[in-house]
Design an enzyme around this catalytic site. Structure first.
Site, PDB file in Angstrom:
ATOM      1  N   VAL A  33      -6.267  25.414  65.541  1.00  0.00           N
ATOM      2  CA  VAL A  33      -6.386  23.957  65.477  1.00  0.00           C
ATOM      3  C   VAL A  33      -6.802  23.488  66.867  1.00  0.00           C
ATOM      4  O   VAL A  33      -6.191  23.875  67.873  1.00  0.00           O
ATOM      5  CB  VAL A  33      -5.059  23.280  65.069  1.00  0.00           C
ATOM      6  CG1 VAL A  33      -5.202  21.759  65.108  1.00  0.00           C
ATOM      7  CG2 VAL A  33      -4.620  23.731  63.675  1.00  0.00           C
ATOM      8  N   VAL A  82      -6.782  31.742  62.611  1.00  0.00           N
ATOM      9  CA  VAL A  82      -6.113  30.451  62.430  1.00  0.00           C
ATOM     10  C   VAL A  82      -6.148  29.698  63.755  1.00  0.00           C
ATOM     11  O   VAL A  82      -5.703  30.210  64.788  1.00  0.00           O
ATOM     12  CB  VAL A  82      -4.666  30.643  61.954  1.00  0.00           C
ATOM     13  CG1 VAL A  82      -3.974  29.287  61.808  1.00  0.00           C
ATOM     14  CG2 VAL A  82      -4.631  31.412  60.647  1.00  0.00           C
ATOM     15  N   TYR A 105       5.082  30.758  62.204  1.00  0.00           N
ATOM     16  CA  TYR A 105       4.828  31.155  60.823  1.00  0.00           C
ATOM     17  C   TYR A 105       6.065  31.333  59.958  1.00  0.00           C
ATOM     18  O   TYR A 105       5.945  31.445  58.742  1.00  0.00           O
ATOM     19  CB  TYR A 105       3.963  32.420  60.810  1.00  0.00           C
ATOM     20  CG  TYR A 105       2.566  32.130  61.318  1.00  0.00           C
ATOM     21  CD1 TYR A 105       1.627  31.516  60.502  1.00  0.00           C
ATOM     22  CD2 TYR A 105       2.208  32.411  62.632  1.00  0.00           C
ATOM     23  CE1 TYR A 105       0.359  31.215  60.969  1.00  0.00           C
ATOM     24  CE2 TYR A 105       0.937  32.109  63.110  1.00  0.00           C
ATOM     25  CZ  TYR A 105       0.028  31.517  62.274  1.00  0.00           C
ATOM     26  OH  TYR A 105      -1.222  31.207  62.748  1.00  0.00           O
ATOM     27  N   ARG A 150      -0.662  18.177  65.896  1.00  0.00           N
ATOM     28  CA  ARG A 150       0.386  17.281  65.382  1.00  0.00           C
ATOM     29  C   ARG A 150      -0.170  16.278  64.370  1.00  0.00           C
ATOM     30  O   ARG A 150       0.266  15.133  64.303  1.00  0.00           O
ATOM     31  CB  ARG A 150       1.095  16.553  66.527  1.00  0.00           C
ATOM     32  CG  ARG A 150       1.762  17.507  67.524  1.00  0.00           C
ATOM     33  CD  ARG A 150       2.530  16.752  68.594  1.00  0.00           C
ATOM     34  NE  ARG A 150       3.134  17.695  69.533  1.00  0.00           N
ATOM     35  CZ  ARG A 150       2.530  18.156  70.624  1.00  0.00           C
ATOM     36  NH1 ARG A 150       1.295  17.718  70.923  1.00  0.00           N
ATOM     37  NH2 ARG A 150       3.121  19.023  71.420  1.00  0.00           N
ATOM     38  N   ARG A 151      -1.126  16.711  63.607  1.00  0.00           N
ATOM     39  CA  ARG A 151      -1.690  15.854  62.563  1.00  0.00           C
ATOM     40  C   ARG A 151      -1.603  16.508  61.184  1.00  0.00           C
ATOM     41  O   ARG A 151      -2.234  16.057  60.236  1.00  0.00           O
ATOM     42  CB  ARG A 151      -3.137  15.507  62.918  1.00  0.00           C
ATOM     43  CG  ARG A 151      -3.252  14.695  64.212  1.00  0.00           C
ATOM     44  CD  ARG A 151      -4.667  14.570  64.725  1.00  0.00           C
ATOM     45  NE  ARG A 151      -5.518  13.780  63.846  1.00  0.00           N
ATOM     46  CZ  ARG A 151      -6.768  13.407  64.157  1.00  0.00           C
ATOM     47  NH1 ARG A 151      -7.287  13.749  65.331  1.00  0.00           N
ATOM     48  NH2 ARG A 151      -7.482  12.705  63.317  1.00  0.00           N
ATOM     49  N   LEU A 196      -2.677  19.485  60.260  1.00  0.00           N
ATOM     50  CA  LEU A 196      -3.797  20.327  59.846  1.00  0.00           C
ATOM     51  C   LEU A 196      -3.354  21.746  59.517  1.00  0.00           C
ATOM     52  O   LEU A 196      -3.805  22.334  58.519  1.00  0.00           O
ATOM     53  CB  LEU A 196      -4.876  20.346  60.927  1.00  0.00           C
ATOM     54  CG  LEU A 196      -5.814  19.142  60.973  1.00  0.00           C
ATOM     55  CD1 LEU A 196      -6.768  19.255  62.153  1.00  0.00           C
ATOM     56  CD2 LEU A 196      -6.609  19.041  59.671  1.00  0.00           C
ATOM     57  N   PHE A 250      -6.366  42.361  62.989  1.00  0.00           N
ATOM     58  CA  PHE A 250      -7.450  41.759  62.213  1.00  0.00           C
ATOM     59  C   PHE A 250      -7.530  40.261  62.485  1.00  0.00           C
ATOM     60  O   PHE A 250      -8.216  39.552  61.825  1.00  0.00           O
ATOM     61  CB  PHE A 250      -7.269  42.040  60.713  1.00  0.00           C
ATOM     62  CG  PHE A 250      -5.892  41.666  60.174  1.00  0.00           C
ATOM     63  CD1 PHE A 250      -5.634  40.381  59.726  1.00  0.00           C
ATOM     64  CD2 PHE A 250      -4.873  42.598  60.118  1.00  0.00           C
ATOM     65  CE1 PHE A 250      -4.381  40.034  59.227  1.00  0.00           C
ATOM     66  CE2 PHE A 250      -3.622  42.275  59.609  1.00  0.00           C
ATOM     67  CZ  PHE A 250      -3.386  40.992  59.161  1.00  0.00           C
ATOM     68  N   THR A 267      -0.398  22.815  58.520  1.00  0.00           N
ATOM     69  CA  THR A 267       0.342  22.815  57.258  1.00  0.00           C
ATOM     70  C   THR A 267      -0.604  22.670  56.075  1.00  0.00           C
ATOM     71  O   THR A 267      -0.454  23.359  55.055  1.00  0.00           O
ATOM     72  CB  THR A 267       1.380  21.679  57.255  1.00  0.00           C
ATOM     73  OG1 THR A 267       2.312  21.893  58.329  1.00  0.00           O
ATOM     74  CG2 THR A 267       2.134  21.624  55.940  1.00  0.00           C
ATOM     75  N   GLU A 287       1.714  33.364  68.053  1.00  0.00           N
ATOM     76  CA  GLU A 287       2.957  32.669  68.372  1.00  0.00           C
ATOM     77  C   GLU A 287       3.898  32.815  67.175  1.00  0.00           C
ATOM     78  O   GLU A 287       3.793  32.059  66.206  1.00  0.00           O
ATOM     79  CB  GLU A 287       2.697  31.195  68.683  1.00  0.00           C
ATOM     80  CG  GLU A 287       1.835  30.973  69.927  1.00  0.00           C
ATOM     81  CD  GLU A 287       1.609  29.489  70.195  1.00  0.00           C
ATOM     82  OE1 GLU A 287       2.398  28.901  70.947  1.00  0.00           O
ATOM     83  OE2 GLU A 287       0.637  28.937  69.645  1.00  0.00           O
TER      84      GLU A 287
END
Length: 416
Positions: free
Chosen positions: A91, A89, A130, A97-98, A100, A416, A102, A126
């Protein structure tokens, strides 16, 4: 759809094989951009399941990614339950902050539900990110830097009957994997390794050794059968008082206490070394009860696997319960609204059902708390003490806490 920042919003779609390098480059940059050995990069490409990986594109530039491996996860009672292993995962810093992340989490959980997988799991770089998507910390791991000279070790009867031998890690792989496979049903949180995943334990790029040796392997045998193994590296070092090398443990699995003790004793006694670095071990790992002075081991606890029930009813019915339980759960789940509402969980050590009901609720909690408690390593009572679970019927909290618990402690054996 139009993005308020710079025009058209990035396009989110399934990753194609010829786009993998671009997406992986974006991932590495998001994690700081350190170079990666080609053998490691190739392994992750080989393990990628196209059709289960998403990427967002701003023109011809990949700016975000999120994938999901298809795993089977051991749950309390020993069942192997389909679970999506959320991974890779990222960005791009230019596109934060756009919305993406979500958008990817929304699409991914919808996909996982359509695949019929009741659980999603991840390891978090982090953790604060989540929880808002319903993931709760469900397993923890123990790290230790053991002073092998002063900690001491007392081994059980039968340890001397175990034969140890050095083995080439690749040549011993099948025997080691057979040991691992026998252990998987016995501990919640363990992953049944699909073909290809056995290669993860053999990754040994020189660039990541930090001055230590190549990967070494010792196999434990009894009556000609493999009953355990350890993989490790040794980093030589010399000080004013003589040798003080360090052993770094990569993996240690054993089928019985004597085999495990024989492997730990071997690691403690390696010539020219005085410390053993063990990371990512189970919180109830046996070495803690073999050493004579645990204060010489500097144990440290950290979070490991995060669990998210994608289908609450199916997830809770897939595991068994340590003691009989019959409670109505009021579940809050704004991100996956199909999970919201009341369900009656009835079960014991033989099986369980979890169905919608109109009966009054006994406990109220969110999907995140269910995820945290799901594998039996996090107490519902402890979550209630933090205000994250509400008891609505006296006695229901104690009943559910006892039922959800697990012996042994849940553990994620590798990332993983």
């Amino acid at each position: 759809m139009v993005d308020d920042h710079t025009g058209p919003a990035p396009e989110l779609r399934s990753l194609l094989p010829d786009e993998w390098d671009s997406a992986y480059g974006t991932l590495l940059r998001a994690f700081g951009g350190p170079p990666e050995a080609e053998e490691e990069r190739q392994l992750w490409r080989d393990l990628t399941e196209f059709g289960r990986f998403l990427a967002a594109w701003d023109g011809d530039r990949c700016v975000a990614s999120a994938g999901a491996f298809s795993f089977r996860l051991t749950v309390p009672g020993g069942a192997s339950v389909p679970a999506a292993g959320v991974t890779m995962v990222s960005v791009a810093a230019t596109h934060r902050r756009r919305g993406l992340l979500t958008s990817m989490m929304r699409r991914q959980l919808d996909d996982i539900r359509s695949w019929g997988e009741p659980l999603a799991v991840l390891t978090a770089s982090e953790p604060a990110i989540y929880g808002r998507f319903g993931y709760g910390a469900a397993t923890f791991q123990l790290d230790a830097e053991i002073d092998t000279v002063r900690a001491g070790l007392t081994v059980p009867d039968g340890t001397d009957d175990v034969r140890l031998r050095y083995a080439d890690p690749a040549e011993a792989l099948d025997a080691c994997e057979a040991v691992y496979a026998r252990l998987v049903p016995g501990r919640p949180g363990m992953l049944a390794r699909r073909p290809g995943w056995e290669r993860l334990g053999l990754l040994d790029p020189e660039s990541t050794r930090g001055g230590a040796s190549a990967l070494q392997c010792v196999v434990a045998e009894r009556d000609g059968a493999t009953v355990g193994y350890a993989r490790f590296r040794v980093k030589p070092s010399w000080g004013p008082e003589g040798p003080n090398g360090q052993v770094t443990l990569s993996a240690l699995e054993a089928l019985d206490p004597a085999a495990g003790a024989a492997l730990w004793r071997f690691l403690f006694d390696l010539d020219l070394t005085s410390s053993l670095l063990a990371r990512g071990r189970p919180v109830d790992d046996a070495w803690q009860y073999l050493v004579r002075d645990v204060r010489r081991c500097r144990p440290a606890l950290r979070d490991a696997l995060y669990v998210r029930p994608v289908e609450v009813g199916a997830a809770l019915a897939a595991r068994t319960y340590r003691t009989p339980v019959d409670v109505v759960l009021e579940v809050e789940d704004a991100f996956c609204p199909w999970n919201e509402g009341r369900r009656r969980l009835s079960g014991d050590a033989k099986g369980a059902t979890c169905e919608p009901t109109r009966d009054p609720a006994d406990l109220a909690l969110s999907a995140r708390e269910l995820g945290a408690a799901y594998l039996g390593g996090v107490s519902l009572t402890a979550l209630a003490a933090a205000g994250r679970v509400r008891e609505l019927r006296p006695g229901a909290l104690a009943e559910a806490t006892s039922a959800f618990g697990s012996d042994p402690a849940p553990w994620l054996p590798h990332g993983f």
